[in-house]
Design a protein around this motif. Structure first.
Motif, mmCIF file in Angstrom:
data_model
loop_
_atom_site.group_PDB
_atom_site.id
_atom_site.type_symbol
_atom_site.label_atom_id
_atom_site.label_comp_id
_atom_site.label_asym_id
_atom_site.label_seq_id
_atom_site.Cartn_x
_atom_site.Cartn_y
_atom_site.Cartn_z
ATOM 1 N N ALA A 55 -21.869 29.823 -0.964
ATOM 2 C CA ALA A 55 -20.827 28.822 -1.196
ATOM 3 C C ALA A 55 -20.728 27.886 0.002
ATOM 4 C CB ALA A 55 -19.484 29.505 -1.442
ATOM 5 N N VAL A 56 -20.754 26.588 -0.253
ATOM 6 C CA VAL A 56 -20.582 25.564 0.780
ATOM 7 C C VAL A 56 -19.600 24.527 0.250
ATOM 8 C CG1 VAL A 56 -22.865 25.851 1.821
ATOM 9 C CG2 VAL A 56 -22.572 24.275 -0.087
ATOM 10 N N SER A 57 -19.088 23.705 1.140
ATOM 11 C CA SER A 57 -18.190 22.629 0.724
ATOM 12 C C SER A 57 -18.588 21.345 1.425
ATOM 13 C CB SER A 57 -16.730 22.978 1.048
ATOM 14 O OG SER A 57 -16.535 23.070 2.442
ATOM 15 N N LEU A 58 -18.305 20.229 0.779
ATOM 16 C CA LEU A 58 -18.634 18.930 1.353
ATOM 17 C C LEU A 58 -17.633 17.898 0.859
ATOM 18 C CD1 LEU A 58 -20.187 17.114 -1.103
ATOM 19 C CD2 LEU A 58 -21.918 18.867 -0.682
ATOM 20 N N ARG A 59 -17.517 16.792 1.598
ATOM 21 C CA ARG A 59 -16.671 15.682 1.215
ATOM 22 C C ARG A 59 -17.550 14.542 0.734
ATOM 23 N NH1 ARG A 59 -11.441 15.671 3.433
ATOM 24 N NH2 ARG A 59 -11.150 13.778 2.218
ATOM 25 N N TRP A 60 -17.161 13.957 -0.405
ATOM 26 C CA TRP A 60 -17.951 12.869 -0.956
ATOM 27 C C TRP A 60 -17.018 11.866 -1.645
ATOM 28 C CZ3 TRP A 60 -22.553 11.028 -0.091
ATOM 29 C CH2 TRP A 60 -23.145 10.134 -0.988
ATOM 30 N N ARG A 61 -16.987 10.655 -1.131
ATOM 31 C CA ARG A 61 -16.189 9.574 -1.696
ATOM 32 C C ARG A 61 -14.731 9.993 -1.951
ATOM 33 N NH1 ARG A 61 -20.321 6.176 -2.230
ATOM 34 N NH2 ARG A 61 -22.195 6.696 -3.423
ATOM 35 N N GLY A 62 -14.129 10.611 -0.947
ATOM 36 C CA GLY A 62 -12.726 10.987 -1.031
ATOM 37 C C GLY A 62 -12.453 12.236 -1.841
ATOM 38 N N HIS A 63 -13.492 12.947 -2.267
ATOM 39 C CA HIS A 63 -13.334 14.173 -3.038
ATOM 40 C C HIS A 63 -13.820 15.369 -2.214
ATOM 41 C CE1 HIS A 63 -13.021 11.219 -6.224
ATOM 42 N NE2 HIS A 63 -12.694 12.155 -7.092
ATOM 43 N N GLN A 64 -13.244 16.519 -2.513
ATOM 44 C CA GLN A 64 -13.699 17.771 -1.907
ATOM 45 C C GLN A 64 -14.496 18.533 -2.952
ATOM 46 O OE1 GLN A 64 -12.814 18.738 1.427
ATOM 47 N NE2 GLN A 64 -14.453 20.224 1.164
ATOM 48 N N VAL A 65 -15.757 18.787 -2.650
ATOM 49 C CA VAL A 65 -16.642 19.485 -3.578
ATOM 50 C C VAL A 65 -16.953 20.867 -3.030
ATOM 51 C CG1 VAL A 65 -18.862 19.458 -4.771
ATOM 52 C CG2 VAL A 65 -17.670 17.300 -4.328
ATOM 53 N N PHE A 66 -16.602 21.898 -3.807
ATOM 54 C CA PHE A 66 -16.961 23.276 -3.472
ATOM 55 C C PHE A 66 -18.183 23.637 -4.302
ATOM 56 C CE2 PHE A 66 -12.413 22.808 -2.806
ATOM 57 C CZ PHE A 66 -12.278 23.250 -1.500
ATOM 58 N N LEU A 67 -19.268 23.914 -3.623
ATOM 59 C CA LEU A 67 -20.569 24.042 -4.267
ATOM 60 C C LEU A 67 -21.111 25.453 -4.103
ATOM 61 C CD1 LEU A 67 -22.458 21.998 -5.722
ATOM 62 C CD2 LEU A 67 -23.652 21.713 -3.548
ATOM 63 N N ILE A 68 -21.614 26.032 -5.194
ATOM 64 C CA ILE A 68 -22.235 27.358 -5.146
ATOM 65 C C ILE A 68 -23.690 27.226 -5.572
ATOM 66 C CG2 ILE A 68 -22.239 29.700 -6.057
ATOM 67 C CD1 ILE A 68 -19.284 29.562 -6.422
ATOM 68 N N ASP A 69 -24.585 27.599 -4.663
ATOM 69 C CA ASP A 69 -26.025 27.614 -4.944
ATOM 70 C C ASP A 69 -26.375 29.008 -5.446
ATOM 71 O OD1 ASP A 69 -28.735 27.096 -5.047
ATOM 72 O OD2 ASP A 69 -29.054 27.503 -2.916
ATOM 73 N N THR A 70 -26.833 29.123 -6.686
ATOM 74 C CA THR A 70 -27.068 30.428 -7.311
ATOM 75 C C THR A 70 -28.552 30.780 -7.341
ATOM 76 O OG1 THR A 70 -27.282 29.506 -9.546
ATOM 77 C CG2 THR A 70 -25.056 30.057 -8.785
ATOM 78 N N PRO A 71 -28.880 32.059 -7.464
ATOM 79 C CA PRO A 71 -30.290 32.460 -7.572
ATOM 80 C C PRO A 71 -30.867 32.071 -8.929
ATOM 81 C CG PRO A 71 -28.879 34.307 -6.895
ATOM 82 C CD PRO A 71 -27.980 33.219 -7.376
ATOM 83 N N GLY A 72 -32.192 31.924 -8.981
ATOM 84 C CA GLY A 72 -32.849 31.583 -10.231
ATOM 85 C C GLY A 72 -33.767 32.672 -10.751
ATOM 86 N N HIS A 73 -33.931 33.746 -9.961
ATOM 87 C CA HIS A 73 -34.821 34.834 -10.372
ATOM 88 C C HIS A 73 -34.091 35.749 -11.343
ATOM 89 C CE1 HIS A 73 -37.625 38.218 -10.133
ATOM 90 N NE2 HIS A 73 -38.481 37.392 -9.572
ATOM 91 N N VAL A 74 -34.820 36.278 -12.311
ATOM 92 C CA VAL A 74 -34.230 37.121 -13.342
ATOM 93 C C VAL A 74 -33.606 38.387 -12.761
ATOM 94 C CG1 VAL A 74 -36.406 38.325 -13.801
ATOM 95 C CG2 VAL A 74 -34.660 38.183 -15.600
ATOM 96 N N ASP A 75 -34.102 38.874 -11.641
ATOM 97 C CA ASP A 75 -33.568 40.099 -11.042
ATOM 98 C C ASP A 75 -32.159 39.916 -10.488
ATOM 99 O OD1 ASP A 75 -35.888 41.407 -11.654
ATOM 100 O OD2 ASP A 75 -36.785 41.191 -9.663
ATOM 101 N N PHE A 76 -31.743 38.662 -10.299
ATOM 102 C CA PHE A 76 -30.426 38.413 -9.703
ATOM 103 C C PHE A 76 -29.494 37.716 -10.696
ATOM 104 C CE2 PHE A 76 -33.730 37.855 -6.332
ATOM 105 C CZ PHE A 76 -33.564 39.113 -5.761
#
Length: 471
Positions: A123-144
């Motif tokens: 989980a990471v967060s960033l600011r973009w054009r006056g908005h707060q974006v909470f971003l989750i990068d998820t796994p792509g492998h079937v085992d996860f």
């Protein structure tokens, strides 16, 4: 120095003065002032909201809880790293991290960096054009897959990433079913358009056939060959001096090693007839800080023979038809054969996506830094805020929600009852307000090197502060 005078008896705020020499200290002082004001009179909240902008806080309607979901090796982590770089995230090297050299922010485990894959959600967060974006990068492998399930259940929106040369793959179908299970609204990013065999039309067709999506394609790719067609004498670009700029751009681009007529240069925005061209990046250039050339495109005249303009006209027609199928106002304009402005078309796409009626599709190459900025803008425009969708009701049983709504004393104890909303069908959903009781979901628990539990929490209503005793 922060000086405050507040008359508690009359709930009147006299003045607040901030004098600082250091910007970082200023932010600390502002936060302390806001914390103090929130414990005082209701009238002081207007000042607290004013200072909150400078302290880095945003309203709920300007928040986005978004996840990046895809099949393995579709480019999720690279897309996330480019987003962080564009948003000015404090990266250790000053540039976006690379999966190949193990310098990413989200893939921080030793095995993740060694193998070049995502093992656990980050989980990471960033600011973009006056908005707060909470971003989750998820796994792509079937085992996860279970790791994806934990994350998807707390999202409001998702970006489904596809490999342009492969389209929908096996794990793409799995993560899409997970997103649909939890009612997550989504947009799609067709990545790796610079790869050999990349095909946007094939990728979109697979979305419609395998996932059953009502796709609304907002962009089309632009190659060196397509950009060169715009330099023909019969083409009149609306912008003054745009032809000279485009000619100079192509001349410099062709000097780069490996650039040929099929090289992916950028995208054409079908809603407003504009092209965005990105200079080819080499190993020494920062892909996230290159100057982008944007030019307005003319409407293709009948029988003009300019292939790229005719294709753009046809693709825009398909976009309008796709939105007309789910939006009555656009359908009326389409049937009346009236012109539909880009803003009106995008507003219809936004409302339809938030209602779950369509999935906007963008294209680009995260590795080359092409199209990622459009994805960030799309998150804000197309995906819902916590105010647009109340998902917390899906995490609590109907019995508990009804007892909360009926103000059941047995559920209150020493805590406030969360703010509730009754829908038209008589159902109860939680309102995403900062006042009222706390309702949150711990969706993931890990342990640090000292063996201490670290909890990841999605807050649906109320405020969770440091050292707060919840239970």
């Amino acid at each position: 120095r922060v000086t405050t005078h507040i008359h508690h008896k009359h709930e009147v705020f006299s003045y607040l003065r901030v004098t600082v020499c250091d910007e970082e200290m200023a932010a600390v002082l502002r936060r302390r002032a806001i914390s103090s004001l929130r414990r005082t009179a209701p009238l002081t909240h207007c000042l607290a909201r004013y200072l909150a902008k400078e302290a880095g806080e945003v309203d709920v309607k300007h928040m986005r809880n978004v996840g990046i979901i895809a099949h393995i090796d579709a480019g999720k982590t690279t897309t996330t790293e480019r987003m962080l770089a564009l948003a000015g995230h404090d990266l250790s090297r000053g540039v976006a991290g690379e999966v190949d050299d193990g310098s990413t922010v989200t893939d921080f485990l030793e095995q993740e960096r060694k193998r070049g894959i995502t093992i656990q959600s980050a989980a990471v967060s960033l600011r973009w054009r006056g908005h707060q974006v909470f971003l989750i990068d998820t796994p792509g492998h079937v085992d996860f897959t279970q790791e994806v399930e934990r994350s998807v259940r707390v999202l409001d929106g998702a970006v489904l990433v596809l490999d342009a040369a492969a389209g929908v793959e096996a794990q793409t179908e799995t993560v899409w079913r997970q997103a649909q299970k939890h009612g997550v609204r989504a947009m799609c990013f067709v990545n790796k358009m610079d790869r050999l065999g990349a095909d946007l039309d094939m990728s979109v067709a697979s979305l419609r056939k395998k996932l059953g999506l009502h796709a609304a394609v907002l962009q089309m790719p632009l190659s060196v060959e397509g950009a060169r067609e715009l330099l023909q004498e019969s083409v009149v670009l609306p912008g003054r001096g745009d032809k000279e700029l485009l000619a100079s751009f192509l001349k410099d681009a062709m000097k780069q090693r490996g650039v040929d007529d099929e090289h992916f240069l950028g995208t054409i925005d079908l809603s407003c007839h504009t092209a965005s061209l990105f200079p080819p990046a080499d190993s020494s250039s920062r892909r996230d800080t290159r100057d982008v050339l944007q030019i307005a495109l003319p409407q293709a005249a009948a029988g003009s023979g300019i292939r790229i303009l005719e294709q753009a006209k046809l693709k825009r027609q398909e976009l309008v038809e796709a939105i007309a199928d789910v939006d009555e106002s656009i359908a009326e304009l389409y049937l009346a054969e009236e012109d539909i402005s880009g803003d009106r078309l995008l507003n219809a796409v936004s409302s339809s996506c938030k209602a779950g009626k369509c999935v906007p599709v963008l294209c680009g190459s995260s590795l080359q830094g092409i199209g990622v900025e459009a994805v960030l803008d799309g998150m804000l425009a197309f995906l819902p805020s916590p105010e647009d969708i109340s998902q917390a009701s899906q995490r609590l049983s109907d019995e508990v929600l009804q007892r909360l709504a009926d103000d059941d004393p047995s559920l209150r104890g020493r805590h406030q009852v969360p703010s509730l909303l009754r829908t038209k069908k008589g159902q109860v959903a939680l309102a995403p307000h900062t006042h009222g009781g706390l309702v949150a979901l711990v969706f993931k628990v890990i342990h640090d090197q000292q063996g201490r539990a670290v909890c990841f929490v999605r807050v649906y209503s109320g405020v969770l502060q440091e050292k707060t005793q919840v239970l």
